[in-house]
Design a protein around this motif. Sequence first.
Motif, PDB file in Angstrom:
ATOM      1  N   PRO A 195      16.017  -0.056  -0.417  1.00 46.36           N
ATOM      2  CA  PRO A 195      15.648   1.302  -0.837  1.00 46.36           C
ATOM      3  C   PRO A 195      16.660   1.849  -1.848  1.00 46.36           C
ATOM      4  N   PRO A 196      16.237   2.704  -2.766  1.00 45.43           N
ATOM      5  CA  PRO A 196      17.148   3.241  -3.784  1.00 45.43           C
ATOM      6  C   PRO A 196      18.387   3.910  -3.201  1.00 45.43           C
ATOM      7  N   GLU A 197      18.226   4.619  -2.068  1.00 43.06           N
ATOM      8  CA  GLU A 197      19.380   5.282  -1.456  1.00 43.06           C
ATOM      9  C   GLU A 197      20.424   4.267  -0.998  1.00 43.06           C
ATOM     10  N   GLY A 198      19.963   3.168  -0.407  1.00 41.31           N
ATOM     11  CA  GLY A 198      20.885   2.130   0.036  1.00 41.31           C
ATOM     12  C   GLY A 198      21.573   1.442  -1.125  1.00 41.31           C
ATOM     13  N   CYS A 199      20.810   1.201  -2.188  1.00 44.09           N
ATOM     14  CA  CYS A 199      21.384   0.587  -3.386  1.00 44.09           C
ATOM     15  C   CYS A 199      22.459   1.489  -3.992  1.00 44.09           C
ATOM     16  N   ALA A 200      22.179   2.785  -4.071  1.00 46.26           N
ATOM     17  CA  ALA A 200      23.145   3.739  -4.632  1.00 46.26           C
ATOM     18  C   ALA A 200      24.409   3.802  -3.783  1.00 46.26           C
ATOM     19  N   ALA A 201      24.237   3.758  -2.460  1.00 47.55           N
ATOM     20  CA  ALA A 201      25.397   3.812  -1.566  1.00 47.55           C
ATOM     21  C   ALA A 201      26.283   2.584  -1.708  1.00 47.55           C
TER      22      ALA A 201
ATOM     23  N   SER B 267       0.800  -1.227   0.000  1.00 48.83           N
ATOM     24  CA  SER B 267       0.000   0.000   0.000  1.00 48.83           C
ATOM     25  C   SER B 267       0.830   1.273   0.000  1.00 48.83           C
ATOM     26  N   GLY B 268       2.139   1.137   0.064  1.00 44.67           N
ATOM     27  CA  GLY B 268       3.002   2.313   0.067  1.00 44.67           C
ATOM     28  C   GLY B 268       4.402   1.926  -0.336  1.00 44.67           C
ATOM     29  N   GLU B 269       5.292   1.899   0.646  1.00 47.09           N
ATOM     30  CA  GLU B 269       6.696   1.577   0.395  1.00 47.09           C
ATOM     31  C   GLU B 269       6.997   0.183   0.935  1.00 47.09           C
ATOM     32  N   GLY B 270       7.207  -0.771   0.055  1.00 45.27           N
ATOM     33  CA  GLY B 270       7.577  -2.125   0.467  1.00 45.27           C
ATOM     34  C   GLY B 270       9.077  -2.282   0.362  1.00 45.27           C
ATOM     35  N   GLY B 271       9.787  -2.094   1.466  1.00 44.05           N
ATOM     36  CA  GLY B 271      11.243  -2.062   1.418  1.00 44.05           C
ATOM     37  C   GLY B 271      11.914  -3.225   2.116  1.00 44.05           C
ATOM     38  N   SER B 272      12.760  -3.947   1.384  1.00 44.28           N
ATOM     39  CA  SER B 272      13.705  -4.911   1.931  1.00 44.28           C
ATOM     40  C   SER B 272      13.010  -6.040   2.703  1.00 44.28           C
ATOM     41  N   GLY B 273      13.779  -6.703   3.579  1.00 40.61           N
ATOM     42  CA  GLY B 273      13.229  -7.803   4.366  1.00 40.61           C
ATOM     43  C   GLY B 273      12.175  -7.346   5.339  1.00 40.61           C
ATOM     44  N   GLY B 274      12.203  -6.063   5.686  1.00 40.80           N
ATOM     45  CA  GLY B 274      11.172  -5.525   6.558  1.00 40.80           C
ATOM     46  C   GLY B 274       9.792  -5.660   5.953  1.00 40.80           C
ATOM     47  N   ALA B 275       9.697  -5.530   4.640  1.00 38.12           N
ATOM     48  CA  ALA B 275       8.430  -5.729   3.945  1.00 38.12           C
ATOM     49  C   ALA B 275       8.136  -7.211   3.788  1.00 38.12           C
ATOM     50  N   LEU B 276       9.132  -7.961   3.360  1.00 35.27           N
ATOM     51  CA  LEU B 276       8.924  -9.381   3.081  1.00 35.27           C
ATOM     52  C   LEU B 276       8.531 -10.157   4.329  1.00 35.27           C
ATOM     53  N   GLY B 277       8.918  -9.672   5.502  1.00 39.39           N
ATOM     54  CA  GLY B 277       8.571 -10.351   6.749  1.00 39.39           C
ATOM     55  C   GLY B 277       7.076 -10.435   6.999  1.00 39.39           C
TER      56      GLY B 277
END
Length: 346
Positions: free
Chosen positions: A224-230, A195-205
Amino acid sequence: MSSNTLDFEEPIQIVLKRIEVLKLRPRTPERHEELQQLRLKLDVLRKEIYSNLSPWQQVLVARHPDRPHTLDYVDHIFSEFTEFHGDRRFGDDPAVVCGLAYLQEDPVVVVGHQKGRGTRDNIRRNFGYARPEGYRKALRAMRLAEKFERPVVVFVDTPAAYPGLDSEERGVAEAIATNLREMSMLKVPIIVVISGEGGSGGALGLAVGDRVLIQEHSIYSVIPPEGCAAILWRDQEKKVSAAEALKITASDLLELKVVDEIIPEPLGGAHVDAQTAAKNVKRSIVKNLNAISQTGIDELLSSRYDKYRRMGDVGLTTRTADSPKVTEDRKANSGISKREGTESVR
């Protein structure tokens, strides 16, 4: 009119301000005509802008502060919601809400991430970053759903699981892993709504289900895109490129078969009209729940298993586990002499 305006929404905001000014003035035929023209222009602008969003702009819409959260959907979709608190092991996590409710006339269990409204509420909800007790509370609710044979409806909206020291000390990775295992074997239908931001294992859990639905302007990603870019470029300013490379938009995810259906949003996004957004979500949940509710438990679990095994299949030719080649390889690998094995141990 919301004060939370995204950069690319500025043309829309200018028209909205003009409409608000005209509404405050005495009504005349000329002003009424101008209002009608501005409303038409507003619809055209929203359609033009929102039909051409870049992946990074989709990320911004998914994170919009005015976007409906789980409890907003609970108010609009369900009735007689009774919330659970606590995981019976450590404490309560306000970043995850769950409880009993009715969907039309049918009893269900509702689980979801919950972000806050405003600074104080966001701090209490930890900005939607769930701790291990949140996942364990959710699992407690889902086990009750299994016991009383109630379907589970999950709303996913989190940047990621909380990575703080206290979260790690209490076993956030283990809590997520346990949820993945238990949800894969839960003997009731599970409907997941991104329904919004499904990010990483936090979402998959919380996102293992028989049907995974995603709202039109939501995102779902491994990071998240910021983490991927970093990680990839060592530069968070590359987040726009990362958002495009990650294939995190609803249309990309449907094409990759990570999600099963896209739920349309009102023109301009769910944050413009939460009630219409909730009606669309409810219609999709009811339709999909009716489609799988008549399925036997064994078939349901088998289909759920196959669904997640197929993810990541990009058309590469693979050999089945009982193919002749695999069988030959196993025989060859098992043909190590006892002497070689003994020498290896020594």
